[in-house]
Enzyme design. Structure first.
Site, mmCIF file in Angstrom:
data_model
loop_
_atom_site.group_PDB
_atom_site.id
_atom_site.type_symbol
_atom_site.label_atom_id
_atom_site.label_comp_id
_atom_site.label_asym_id
_atom_site.label_seq_id
_atom_site.Cartn_x
_atom_site.Cartn_y
_atom_site.Cartn_z
ATOM 1 N N TYR A 132 12.996 3.731 12.018
ATOM 2 C CA TYR A 132 12.341 2.917 10.982
ATOM 3 C C TYR A 132 10.811 2.988 11.062
ATOM 4 C CZ TYR A 132 11.200 -1.225 8.162
ATOM 5 O OH TYR A 132 10.667 -2.092 7.235
ATOM 6 N N LYS B 157 8.104 4.681 8.140
ATOM 7 C CA LYS B 157 7.025 3.974 7.449
ATOM 8 C C LYS B 157 5.678 4.662 7.698
ATOM 9 C CE LYS B 157 9.567 0.760 5.499
ATOM 10 N NZ LYS B 157 9.781 0.762 4.037
ATOM 11 N N THR C 256 14.847 -11.495 6.080
ATOM 12 C CA THR C 256 15.771 -10.886 5.109
ATOM 13 C C THR C 256 16.954 -10.283 5.877
ATOM 14 O OG1 THR C 256 14.810 -8.675 5.208
ATOM 15 C CG2 THR C 256 13.826 -10.189 3.603
HETATM 16 N N1 LIG Z 1 11.816 -7.849 6.096
HETATM 17 C C1 LIG Z 1 10.712 -7.489 6.737
HETATM 18 O O1 LIG Z 1 10.273 -8.110 7.730
HETATM 19 C C2 LIG Z 1 9.928 -6.314 6.238
HETATM 20 C C3 LIG Z 1 8.688 -6.052 6.856
HETATM 21 C C4 LIG Z 1 7.948 -4.977 6.424
HETATM 22 C C5 LIG Z 1 8.422 -4.184 5.413
HETATM 23 N N2 LIG Z 1 9.637 -4.453 4.821
HETATM 24 C C6 LIG Z 1 10.073 -3.585 3.735
HETATM 25 O O2 LIG Z 1 10.330 -4.385 2.592
HETATM 26 C C7 LIG Z 1 11.260 -3.694 1.741
HETATM 27 C C8 LIG Z 1 12.391 -4.624 1.350
HETATM 28 O O3 LIG Z 1 13.119 -4.949 2.527
HETATM 29 P P1 LIG Z 1 13.876 -6.335 2.732
HETATM 30 O O4 LIG Z 1 13.374 -6.906 3.987
HETATM 31 O O5 LIG Z 1 13.855 -7.115 1.482
HETATM 32 O O6 LIG Z 1 15.347 -5.773 3.039
HETATM 33 P P2 LIG Z 1 16.795 -6.092 2.414
HETATM 34 O O7 LIG Z 1 16.922 -7.556 2.120
HETATM 35 O O8 LIG Z 1 17.742 -5.431 3.331
HETATM 36 O O9 LIG Z 1 16.746 -5.335 1.012
HETATM 37 C C9 LIG Z 1 16.745 -3.939 0.948
HETATM 38 C C10 LIG Z 1 17.048 -3.540 -0.475
HETATM 39 O O10 LIG Z 1 17.052 -2.096 -0.539
HETATM 40 C C11 LIG Z 1 18.244 -1.698 -1.174
HETATM 41 N N3 LIG Z 1 18.642 -0.344 -0.832
HETATM 42 C C12 LIG Z 1 18.941 0.171 0.381
HETATM 43 N N4 LIG Z 1 19.303 1.457 0.256
HETATM 44 C C13 LIG Z 1 19.216 1.755 -1.070
HETATM 45 C C14 LIG Z 1 19.458 2.917 -1.831
HETATM 46 N N5 LIG Z 1 19.883 4.060 -1.269
HETATM 47 N N6 LIG Z 1 19.242 2.872 -3.176
HETATM 48 C C15 LIG Z 1 18.828 1.740 -3.755
HETATM 49 N N7 LIG Z 1 18.613 0.590 -3.102
HETATM 50 C C16 LIG Z 1 18.802 0.608 -1.766
HETATM 51 C C17 LIG Z 1 19.264 -2.735 -0.763
HETATM 52 O O11 LIG Z 1 20.394 -2.684 -1.616
HETATM 53 P P3 LIG Z 1 21.892 -3.107 -1.105
HETATM 54 O O12 LIG Z 1 21.984 -4.602 -1.268
HETATM 55 O O13 LIG Z 1 22.778 -2.339 -2.028
HETATM 56 O O14 LIG Z 1 22.006 -2.682 0.342
HETATM 57 C C18 LIG Z 1 18.434 -3.987 -0.942
HETATM 58 O O15 LIG Z 1 18.353 -4.334 -2.305
HETATM 59 C C19 LIG Z 1 11.691 -2.467 2.545
HETATM 60 O O16 LIG Z 1 10.925 -1.355 2.137
HETATM 61 C C20 LIG Z 1 11.360 -2.826 3.962
HETATM 62 O O17 LIG Z 1 11.180 -1.712 4.786
HETATM 63 C C21 LIG Z 1 10.390 -5.492 5.228
#
Ligand SMILES: NC(=O)c1ccc[n+]([C@@H]2O[C@H](COP(=O)([O-])OP(=O)(O)OC[C@H]3O[C@@H](n4cnc5c(N)ncnc54)[C@H](OP(=O)(O)O)[C@@H]3O)[C@@H](O)[C@H]2O)c1
Length: 251
Positions: free
Chosen positions: A164, A168, A199
Site C-alpha cells: 500500500y 501511494k 473507514t
Molecule cells: N482511510 C484512511 O485512513 C485513508 C488515509 C489516506 C488515504 N486514503 C485513501 O482514501 C481513498 C478512499 O479510501 P477509504 O478509506 O474510503 O476506503 P474504503 O472505505 O475501503 O473505500 C474504498 C472504495 O474503493 C472502492 N474500490 C476498491 N476497488 C475498486 C475497484 N477495482 N473499482 C472501483 N472501486 C473500487 C471500494 O468499493 P467496494 O465497496 O466495492 O469494495 C470502496 O468504494 C483511498 O484512495 C485510500 O487509499 C485513506
C-alpha cells in the site's frame, strides 16, 4: 448557469461517498462510480436523499473496458467532465517487506496505480473539453518517502510494509507527471492526503471521520484558477499529535 460535473471513483462508501456528498452539497452533479451495481445504486439513493444531484456509474477501475464504457456514457450524457476524483483503492498484503506476497502486491497496484492511469486516460478527452478541469488523486501521507524516513514523524514510527505505501508513492509521481504534461492547460492535477480516517480500509482505526477525510479531495477538486497543480496536499499529521491543519506535504 452551467452545472459542474464530477466523477468520483469508489464512491459507494468511506471517503469517496463523503466526497460525492460534499461536492453534491455545493451544487455539483456527482457521478458516483462503483464496481458493484447494488452498492452503487444504494449510494446513489443516499446521495440523492442528502440533496445531491447524483447518478450511479458502473466503474471497476481495474477493468480498462469498464473505464472506457463509463467515459463513453459521460460523453453521451454530458459531453465533458469538470472534476475527476481518483478515490478507489485497496489495502491488502501488509506485513514486513521481506514477507511480501507478490500476488497481493500486484492486486494493490492494479487498483491503486494502474486503475488510476486507466481511468484518467479514459476521462482525459472529456476533461480537456471542460473549461478548467481538476483531477484529484487520492493518495496518502504513508506514500511520502520524506515522512516515512523521518524518525520524528508519526509516519516514521509505523511498521515497514510495501504494497500500500509504495502504491501511494507511485501515485504521487504519477500525479506530478500528469501535472507536468498538463501544465500549459487549465487542467490542475493534485494528490490529496485525507489523513488517518476511520473507514473499512483500516477497520475503522483512523482518528478522523470520513467527512473530515473528504475535505482535502473537495478542496483540490474545487480549486480556483490561481490554485496549485502538482502538489500532495491535505491533512498534516505532525509529531505533536493530530491537528486539524491542512497544507502541502513533502513527497
Ligand atoms: N482511510 C484512511 O485512513 C485513508 C488515509 C489516506 C488515504 N486514503 C485513501 O482514501 C481513498 C478512499 O479510501 P477509504 O478509506 O474510503 O476506503 P474504503 O472505505 O475501503 O473505500 C474504498 C472504495 O474503493 C472502492 N474500490 C476498491 N476497488 C475498486 C475497484 N477495482 N473499482 C472501483 N472501486 C473500487 C471500494 O468499493 P467496494 O465497496 O466495492 O469494495 C470502496 O468504494 C483511498 O484512495 C485510500 O487509499 C485513506
Amino acid at each position: 448557469m452551467t452545472t459542474t460535473i464530477a466523477l468520483v471513483t469508489g464512491a459507494n462508501k468511506g471517503i469517496g461517498f463523503e466526497t460525492a456528498r460534499q461536492l453534491g452539497a455545493r451544487g455539483v452533479t456527482v457521478l458516483a462510480g462503483a464496481r458493484d451495481e447494488a452498492r452503487g445504486r444504494q449510494a446513489e439513493q443516499a446521495l440523492r436523499e442528502s440533496g445531491a444531484d447524483a447518478r450511479f456509474v458502473p466503474l471497476d477501475v481495474t477493468d480498462a473496458k469498464s473505464a472506457q464504457e463509463a467515459a463513453d456514457w459521460i460523453d453521451r450524457e454530458y459531453g465533458r467532465l469538470d472534476i475527476l476524483v481518483n478515490n478507489a483503492a485497496i489495502a491488502v498484503g501488509g506485513g514486513a517487506p521481506s514477507q511480501t506476497d507478490l500476488d497481493a502486491m500486484r492486486e494493490v497496484y492494479e487498483t491503486n496505480v494502474f486503475g488510476v492511469i486507466a481511468v484518467t486516460n479514459a476521462m482525459l478527452p472529456l476533461l480537456r473539453r471542460a473549461p478548467a478541469a481538476r483531477i484529484v488523486n487520492v493518495s496518502s501521507e504513508v506514500g511520502s518517502i520524506t515522512a516515512t524516513t523521518d524518525p520524528a514523524s508519526p509516519l516514521g514510527q509505523m511498521p515497514a510494509s510495501l504494497a500500500y505505501p509504495s502504491s501511494k508513492s507511485a501515485l504521487n509521481m504519477i500525479t506530478a507527471m500528469y501535472a507536468k504534461e498538463l501544465r500549459d492547460t487549465p487542467v490542475k492535477v493534485n494528490a490529496a492526503n485525507p489523513g488517518y480516517t476511520a473507514t473499512d480500509l483500516n477497520r475503522h482505526s483512523g482518528f478522523r471521520s470520513a467527512a473530515e477525510g473528504a475535505e482535502a479531495s473537495v478542496y483540490l477538486a474545487t480549486l480556483g484558477p490561481d490554485g496549485p497543480s502538482g502538489l500532495l496536499w491535505g491533512h498534516l499529521w505532525t509529531a505533536d499529535g493530530p491537528a486539524g491543519a491542512y497544507g502541502p506535504l513533502p513527497w
